[in-house]
Motif scaffolding. Structure first.
Motif, PDB file in Angstrom:
ATOM      1  N   ARG A   1       5.429   1.533 -12.435  1.00 26.70           N
ATOM      2  CA  ARG A   1       5.500   1.651 -11.359  1.00 26.70           C
ATOM      3  C   ARG A   1       4.503   2.682 -10.314  1.00 26.70           C
ATOM      4  O   ARG A   1       4.216   2.700  -9.617  1.00 26.70           O
ATOM      5  N   CYS A   2       4.193   3.730 -10.606  1.00 19.21           N
ATOM      6  CA  CYS A   2       3.377   4.496 -10.335  1.00 19.21           C
ATOM      7  C   CYS A   2       1.935   4.216  -9.942  1.00 19.21           C
ATOM      8  O   CYS A   2       1.074   4.390  -8.762  1.00 19.21           O
ATOM      9  N   GLU A   3       1.338   3.277 -11.664  1.00 17.58           N
ATOM     10  CA  GLU A   3      -0.512   2.982 -10.998  1.00 17.58           C
ATOM     11  C   GLU A   3      -0.269   1.353  -9.827  1.00 17.58           C
ATOM     12  O   GLU A   3      -0.588   1.761  -9.140  1.00 17.58           O
ATOM     13  N   HIS A   4       1.305   0.561 -10.030  1.00 13.21           N
ATOM     14  CA  HIS A   4       1.371   0.185  -9.008  1.00 13.21           C
ATOM     15  C   HIS A   4       1.436   0.752  -7.578  1.00 13.21           C
ATOM     16  O   HIS A   4       0.765   0.492  -6.446  1.00 13.21           O
ATOM     17  N   ALA A   5       2.360   1.379  -7.260  1.00 14.23           N
ATOM     18  CA  ALA A   5       2.259   2.753  -6.080  1.00 14.23           C
ATOM     19  C   ALA A   5       1.099   3.365  -5.314  1.00 14.23           C
ATOM     20  O   ALA A   5       1.115   3.377  -4.154  1.00 14.23           O
ATOM     21  N   ALA A   6       0.863   4.134  -6.297  1.00 12.43           N
ATOM     22  CA  ALA A   6      -0.907   4.102  -6.298  1.00 12.43           C
ATOM     23  C   ALA A   6      -1.772   3.219  -5.312  1.00 12.43           C
ATOM     24  O   ALA A   6      -2.382   3.577  -4.148  1.00 12.43           O
ATOM     25  N   ARG A   7      -1.886   1.762  -6.173  1.00 11.73           N
ATOM     26  CA  ARG A   7      -2.494   1.342  -5.358  1.00 11.73           C
ATOM     27  C   ARG A   7      -1.931   0.840  -3.914  1.00 11.73           C
ATOM     28  O   ARG A   7      -2.957   0.235  -3.056  1.00 11.73           O
ATOM     29  N   ARG A   8      -0.820   0.386  -4.070  1.00 18.71           N
ATOM     30  CA  ARG A   8      -0.131  -0.245  -2.956  1.00 18.71           C
ATOM     31  C   ARG A   8      -0.563   1.249  -1.261  1.00 18.71           C
ATOM     32  O   ARG A   8      -0.540   0.636  -0.615  1.00 18.71           O
ATOM     33  N   ILE A   9      -0.265   2.468  -1.864  1.00 17.89           N
ATOM     34  CA  ILE A   9      -0.466   3.094  -0.108  1.00 17.89           C
ATOM     35  C   ILE A   9      -2.231   3.361  -0.342  1.00 17.89           C
ATOM     36  O   ILE A   9      -2.703   3.937   0.704  1.00 17.89           O
ATOM     37  N   ARG A  10      -3.203   3.586  -1.145  1.00 21.42           N
ATOM     38  CA  ARG A  10      -4.160   3.330  -1.683  1.00 21.42           C
ATOM     39  C   ARG A  10      -3.679   1.978  -0.357  1.00 21.42           C
ATOM     40  O   ARG A  10      -5.567   2.835   0.184  1.00 21.42           O
ATOM     41  N   GLU A  11      -4.131   0.852  -0.583  1.00 21.03           N
ATOM     42  CA  GLU A  11      -4.697   0.069  -0.100  1.00 21.03           C
ATOM     43  C   GLU A  11      -3.857  -0.175   1.286  1.00 21.03           C
ATOM     44  O   GLU A  11      -3.694  -1.285   1.928  1.00 21.03           O
ATOM     45  N   ASN A  12      -2.900   0.547   1.767  1.00 22.17           N
ATOM     46  CA  ASN A  12      -2.331   0.098   3.229  1.00 22.17           C
ATOM     47  C   ASN A  12      -1.407  -1.146   2.853  1.00 22.17           C
ATOM     48  O   ASN A  12      -1.055  -1.862   3.478  1.00 22.17           O
ATOM     49  N   ILE A  13      -0.695  -1.216   1.671  1.00 25.49           N
ATOM     50  CA  ILE A  13       0.214  -2.534   0.965  1.00 25.49           C
ATOM     51  C   ILE A  13       1.736  -2.376   1.885  1.00 25.49           C
ATOM     52  O   ILE A  13       1.767  -1.256   1.683  1.00 25.49           O
ATOM     53  N   THR A  14       2.084  -2.597   3.084  1.00 20.66           N
ATOM     54  CA  THR A  14       2.932  -2.774   3.680  1.00 20.66           C
ATOM     55  C   THR A  14       4.300  -3.826   3.268  1.00 20.66           C
ATOM     56  O   THR A  14       5.581  -3.625   3.479  1.00 20.66           O
ATOM     57  N   THR A  15       3.639  -5.162   2.367  1.00 25.15           N
ATOM     58  CA  THR A  15       5.022  -5.859   2.471  1.00 25.15           C
ATOM     59  C   THR A  15       5.562  -5.995   1.217  1.00 25.15           C
ATOM     60  O   THR A  15       5.081  -4.403   0.571  1.00 25.15           O
ATOM     61  N   PRO A  16       6.846  -5.851   0.611  1.00 19.15           N
ATOM     62  CA  PRO A  16       7.478  -5.421  -0.278  1.00 19.15           C
ATOM     63  C   PRO A  16       6.276  -5.896  -1.359  1.00 19.15           C
ATOM     64  O   PRO A  16       5.977  -6.989  -1.177  1.00 19.15           O
ATOM     65  N   PRO A  17       7.196  -5.188  -2.924  1.00 24.69           N
ATOM     66  CA  PRO A  17       6.353  -5.154  -3.743  1.00 24.69           C
ATOM     67  C   PRO A  17       6.844  -6.859  -4.605  1.00 24.69           C
ATOM     68  O   PRO A  17       7.427  -7.208  -4.325  1.00 24.69           O
ATOM     69  N   ALA A  18       6.351  -7.276  -5.465  1.00 23.23           N
ATOM     70  CA  ALA A  18       6.355  -8.792  -6.551  1.00 23.23           C
ATOM     71  C   ALA A  18       7.241  -8.366  -6.901  1.00 23.23           C
ATOM     72  O   ALA A  18       7.814  -7.751  -6.628  1.00 23.23           O
ATOM     73  N   THR A  19       8.399  -9.068  -6.695  1.00 28.18           N
ATOM     74  CA  THR A  19       9.558  -9.223  -7.386  1.00 28.18           C
ATOM     75  C   THR A  19      10.070 -10.305  -8.587  1.00 28.18           C
ATOM     76  O   THR A  19       8.247 -11.028  -8.735  1.00 28.18           O
ATOM     77  N   LEU A  20      10.594 -10.260  -9.313  1.00 26.66           N
ATOM     78  CA  LEU A  20      10.888 -11.279 -10.929  1.00 26.66           C
ATOM     79  C   LEU A  20      11.120 -12.272 -11.189  1.00 26.66           C
ATOM     80  O   LEU A  20       9.718 -13.363 -11.446  1.00 26.66           O
TER      81      LEU A  20
END
Length: 188
Positions: free
Chosen positions: A163-182
Motif C-alpha cells: 500500500r505504501c507505493e500506491h498511497a504515495a502515488r495517490r497523494i502525489r497525483e492528488n487522487i481523492t477517489t476511493p482506491p480500487a477494491t477487489l
C-alpha cells in the motif's frame, strides 16, 4: 482460498503485462543481463495491484490514511537504511539495500512534499506521530553497541506493505477517489 488466489493472480497479471526483452551480452559488458523490461503499466494492471494492496491488512502501528501512511513508510525505510549505515562490514548486498532504501525514501518524501499543502492539520499531526513512533523503534536498534545485533536486525526487515507505493502515488497525483477494491477489479 483467497489468500492463495490473490498472490497467484498478481503474479500472473504482472507476467502478462511485462514484455520479455532478450539482450545479448558482449564480452566487455559487466553486470546482469536484462531479461525483462517493464514498459508503462496498463491502467487495469495498476488498479488490480492497488486493489490487492488496499485489501491487505496493514502492520500494527501503521496509519490507514494515505498521507500519514506514506510518512510512516518513509520513516520505516529510512530507519532501515540508517541502521544499514551503522554496520561495520559493508557487504555489497547490504550497501545495495541501503541505496535502494534511500531511493524509495526519496520517492516517499517527494510525494509528501507534493501533497503537504493539501493536508489538514490533523493529517499532518497523525503523520508526525507515526514518524515519531517509527523513529523511536529504529533508534533503539541504531544505538545498540552490539554490531552483530544491529546486523541481525538489519537482516530481519522484510520490506514495506504494498500500500505504501500506491498511497504515495495517490497523494502525489492528488487522487481523492476511493482506491480500487477487489470487487471492482473482478476479484471475488
Amino acid at each position: 482460498m483467497l489468500k492463495l488466489f490473490v498472490p497467484g493472480l498478481t503474479a500472473l497479471s504482472l507476467l502478462a503485462t511485462t514484455p520479455v526483452v532478450a539482450q545479448t551480452q558482449n564480452e566487455n559488458q559487466d553486470g546482469p543481463i536484462v531479461t525483462g523490461a517493464r514498459t508503462e503499466e496498463s491502467a487495469d494492471s495498476l488498479k488490480t495491484r492497488e486493489a490487492i494492496a488496499y485489501a491487505r491488512p496493514l502492520p500494527r502501528g501503521a496509519p490507514s490514511a494515505d498521507y500519514p501512511l506514506v510518512a510512516w513508510c518513509d520513516a520505516l525505510v529510512s530507519g532501515h537504511a540508517d541502521l544499514g549505515d551503522t554496520l561495520p562490514a559493508h557487504a555489497p548486498e547490504d550497501v545495495e539495500l541501503v541505496r535502494l532504501g534511500r531511493l524509495e525514501a526519496q520517492d516517499f518524501r517527494s510525494a509528501l512534499a507534493a501533497a503537504a499543502p493539501r493536508q489538514s492539520a490533523a493529517s499532518k499531526a497523525e503523520a508526525d506521530r507515526a514518524v515519531s513512533a517509527v523513529k523511536a523503534q529504529w533508534a533503539a536498534l541504531i544505538e545498540n553497541p552490539d554490531a552483530e545485533a544491529r546486523s541481525q536486525s538489519f537482516g530481519l526487515f522484510f520490506g514495506l506493505p504494498g500500500r505504501c507505493e500506491h498511497a504515495a502515488r495517490r497523494i502525489r497525483e492528488n487522487i481523492t477517489t476511493p482506491p480500487a477494491t477487489l470487487e471492482s477489479v473482478g476479484i471475488n
